[in-house]
Write an enzyme that holds these catalytic residues in place. Structure first.
Site, PDB file in Angstrom:
ATOM      1  CD  GLU A 142      -3.005  -1.070   2.270  1.00 16.26           C
ATOM      2  OE1 GLU A 142      -2.780  -0.324   3.240  1.00 16.26           O
ATOM      3  OE2 GLU A 142      -4.039  -1.733   2.146  1.00 16.26           O
ATOM      4  CD  GLU A 199      -4.532  -5.990   2.745  1.00 22.08           C
ATOM      5  OE1 GLU A 199      -5.323  -5.215   3.329  1.00 22.08           O
ATOM      6  OE2 GLU A 199      -3.298  -6.006   2.948  1.00 22.08           O
TER       7      GLU A 199
END
Length: 843
Positions: A195, A266
């Site tokens: 991320e 995710e």
């Protein structure tokens, strides 16, 4: 969007041999079986051993459970329809001290991966180096902060040098064990960084350079697997940019190149919890809708984060994060199947597998028949292979969709799956799998009268130190303890004390977090704390000062290191400003006018009194019913009966740490109440591998005074309350169907709607606690009758279920004698059943 044309099909046949040598990507048509097992990809999917695949993955983190639990957790994941397990690697677990490595016990990554391979599943390995994961310091070892000149996660030479050494060490270990798919192993996909787009702008061009460097690092190792970067839309080739979030079917802009597949790394199955939070959850209907939508829009890989959350043992959680992690996942903290989340997603995987051929080989088409309705379907040219997804985005009402000459009623905010473009086999909002309620049963064996002994820490008076400001707490504790002492002294002249009526003196401590305790002249003043969202806080307490020298003692408390954000190496916490208010001479600032002494940790920590051996290093005293704060409590207990999961309930306690037989169970914080007036977590998991049959040592370090350890108890955990809640208009279970070539065929002679109830292990249904065919109200564990109910409901269910390990109940009016005697014909009926599972009592 996929683009197939005759020219491309012909061209692919010519180029297939040349393209088969690619180790990072392949054209969409390069899917003929190869001699090696290298993993490639195209704009449709990953290609494993020459075959396109639909991948259903779940995050399971090896340090968050025990090696003894791994086989059961992995087996249940596979039975839930997963074919892939995703895990991070935890740098601060594997290299807690620079150059000293740990790959044993809960850190045995190789063993964990080989168990996944033994179960015939794939592995996605997320290397970090930064992982976040609500894990202390985002997985980065503390010692990294002290490397001269280091800046984390940017184009910084020291950070890149240490990162490369760590990454190569992990990947070389995997290679030595032949764990990559190209070697015949299970690892099919890797991830570097995590991320990064959330912090990249803070580092400007250095951030861009760093991402390019990280990409080249793993790609240069030629391991025969693709690599992803999640939430990194500008991921450099050949990295695949992947999505994280709850609704990637709507939020993901898609791959940044046509030759890359749509991957969802995710899909958050719930919200992680921090101390002070009320209960949170994410419905399985929402998860199923999101996954189905993603696959209907070219997605071919989803990963559930988490599939099993587990436990943040010891002091491993990030700041304020609870010891229990992602408990609302399909497998709960204890590794038990959380229904209906587990079963409904299992049915979804079955339904998507029925669509596999058209999804992987078909051409996508979209129709928009109404404002809230949508049709997405895939047809393979030259075949009858077809799969359709009929979506109703109206959140309040069902909608009728006409498709290929038929009408389909789609429930509110749901998607129906038609693997042959004709037959509905699954609807995301209609749950036909069973439900369960978790029970915490007080152990008879473990809860004998506890003989608590106590050892109380000595309050320091004047500690050595020459700092004129309170030291920063992260750098002081170095992640070796949650605690750091601060002492200082200051003089008060008699004429400085307030003389005006009503004027009082106060101690004011402004802190950057996370918590603190304070004493003045030996008197305990109290404690204060921040929260996950507002770490800074001000502790203010009226105090009585004496003429002459006054002694102030503070205990700074860390609840884990930060796990996110830019410039983590420069994140600070602890007291930053200390002053006395209300003096006639004005505010007395102690921050920079007094010398501060410091001491790390508790004496009991230094002496290891949480262990059997270390406990002999101090003199324990009998607990008389009351004790000050900073007290260690010790007692013994026998292991709870059976082999079911076990936990300790920390009723009556405040805040501290728990150990069983020297193993760190985790942090507890009962005094930090949620807005509902309850602790965020009450039960704390004790893995069976921590326990002996008898005389288990329980040690608790409690920060707060006047707690009641006698209220602590041990519990056995089960999901023996099993329920069903099925509407008569629901789609029958997908288990009735299979695919043979291009046809969807029924496995059973009679495809009908049923409710299935199944006990775990060798248990059988011992009692029917509730049954109603009508309009019952409530949830599993708390059903009540509505205004409509078939009188024979319980009798019918008992006949089908009592004494059986599993039972199947037809859901229709005739089963419940409502075909002729229906007193509420206008009501669409629902069957709600609740049973109790148990073992037969021995005579």
């Amino acid at each position: 969007m996929r683009k197939h044309s005759l020219d491309r099909w012909i061209l692919a046949a010519v180029l297939v041999v040349l393209l088969s040598s690619s180790s990072s990507f392949a054209t969409k048509e390069d899917v003929k079986k190869k001699n090696n097992k290298a993993v490639t990809y195209d704009g449709t999917s990953l290609i494993i051993d020459g075959k396109r695949e639909l991948l259903y993955s779940g995050s399971i983190h090896y340090p968050r459970s025990t090696p003894e639990m791994w086989p059961s957790i992995i087996k249940r994941a596979k039975q839930g329809g997963l074919n892939t397990i995703q895990t991070y690697t935890f740098w601060n677990v594997h290299e807690p001290q620079q150059g000293k490595f740990n790959f044993s016990g809960r850190a045995d990554l190789v063993k964990f991966i080989k168990l996944i391979q033994k179960n015939g599943m794939y592995v996605t390995l997320r290397l970090g180096p930064f992982i976040q994961a609500e894990w202390t310091h985002g997985g980065l070892p503390y010692w990294l902060r002290e490397v001269p000149g280091i800046f984390f996660r940017t184009d910084n030479k020291p950070f890149k040098e240490h990162t490369e050494r760590y990454v190569r060490m992990i990947l070389d270990k995997m290679k030595e064990e032949k764990l990559f798919a190209s070697q015949g192993g299970p690892i099919i996909l890797g991830q570097i960084e995590n991320e990064y787009s959330a912090v990249q702008r803070a580092y400007k061009q250095d951030g861009v350079n760093y991402i390019k460097w990280a990409s080249k690092l793993v790609d240069s190792m030629n391991l025969g697997i693709p690599w992803v970067m999640c939430k990194q839309n500008d991921a450099p080739d050949p990295m695949i940019n992947a999505c994280n979030g709850r609704h990637c079917g709507d939020t993901f802009p898609g791959p940044n190149k046509e030759n890359k597949p749509s991957l969802w790394t995710e899909n958050w199955t719930t919200q992680f919890r921090v101390f002070g939070d009320p209960p949170t959850q994410r419905s399985v209907e929402d998860i199923a809708y999101a996954v189905t939508r993603f696959f209907s829009k070219n997605g071919t890989h989803v990963n559930y984060y988490m599939y099993h959350g587990g436990t943040n043992f010891g002091r491993t959680s990030a700041h304020y994060v609870t010891t229990r992690y992602y408990d609302d996942a399909p497998l709960d903290e204890f590794g038990l199947e959380k229904e209906p989340k587990y079963g409904h997603l299992k049915h979804l995987h079955n339904a998507l597998n029925l669509c596999k051929k058209p999804l992987l080989w078909g051409q996508p088409k979209t129709e928009k028949p109404g404002k809230d309705t949508e049709i997405r379907y895939y047809q393979q040219p030259g075949t009858k292979s077809c799969a359709a997804f009929l979506a109703n985005n109206n959140t309040e009402a069902a909608e009728t969709i006409k498709f290929k000459g038929r009408e389909y009623v789609i429930a509110p905010r749901s998607i129906s799956i038609l693997p042959d473009c004709k037959t509905v086999v699954y609807n995301t909002a209609q749950i036909v799998s069973q439900h369960t309620k978790r029970n915490f049963m007080k152990s008879k064996k473990a809860n004998k009268k506890f003989d608590f002994k106590v050892f109380t820490e000595t309050l320091p008076s004047k500690l050595k130190g020459d700092s004129y400001v309170p030291v920063e707490l992260y750098g002081f504790t170095k992640d070796k303890s949650d605690y750091g002492w601060y002492t200082t002294s200051f003089k008060i002249h008699k004429n400085h004390l307030p003389t005006k009526k009503g004027v009082k003196t106060f101690l004011r401590i402004a802190s950057l977090g996370h918590a603190l305790h304070a004493w003045l002249n030996g008197e305990y003043l109290g404690n204060g704390h921040g929260s996950h969202d507002e770490k800074s806080f001000v502790f203010k307490k009226q105090v009585t000062l004496k003429t002459g020298e006054n002694h102030l003692v503070m205990l700074g408390v860390v609840t884990g290191f930060p796990d996110s954000g830019s410039y983590m190496e420069h994140r600070y916490t602890g007291p930053r400003s200390v002053s006395i208010l209300g003096l006639s001479s004005g505010t007395l600032d102690l921050t920079e006018t007094s010398k501060w002494g410091n001491k790390l940790g508790m004496e009991g920590e230094r002496l290891d009194i949480h262990t059997e051996k270390g406990s002999k290093n101090v003199q324990w005293e009998k607990f008389t019913g009351k004790a000050p704060g900073l007290t260690w409590y010790q007692t013994y207990f026998d292991a709870p009966e059976s082999q079911s999961a076990a936990a300790v309930r920390m009723n009556g306690m405040g805040k501290g740490l728990i150990w069983v037989n020297g193993e760190g169970v985790g942090r507890y914080w009962q005094s930090f109440l949620s807005p509902l007036g309850q602790p965020t977590q009450i039960e704390y998991h004790i893995p069976r591998s921590f326990l002996k049959p008898k005389k288990n040592l329980l040690v608790i370090f409690e920060e707060e005074p006047n707690v009641k350890p006698e209220l602590i108890d041990f519990v056995i955990v089960n999901r023996d309350t099993v329920c069903s809640y099925v509407g008569e208009n629901y789609t029958p279970s997908v288990r009735h169907w299979t695919r043979k070539q291009d046809q969807i065929q029924a496995i059973t002679d009679n495809v009908s709607l049923t409710a299935t109830l199944k006990c775990s292990g060798t248990k059988k249904i011992a009692a029917v606690e509730f049954a109603s065919f009508g309009n019952p109200i409530g949830v599993c564990g708390n059903f009540t009758l509505g205004t409509c109910n078939a009188p024979v409901s319980k009798q019918v269910v008992e006949k089908h279920c009592l004494g059986k390990a599993e039972c199947v109940i037809p859901v229709n009016k005739s089963t419940f004698q409502q075909d002729k005697n229906d007193s509420c014909k206008s009501v669409v009926k629902t069957l709600a059943v609740q049973v109790k599972c148990g073992r037969a009592k021995k005579n």
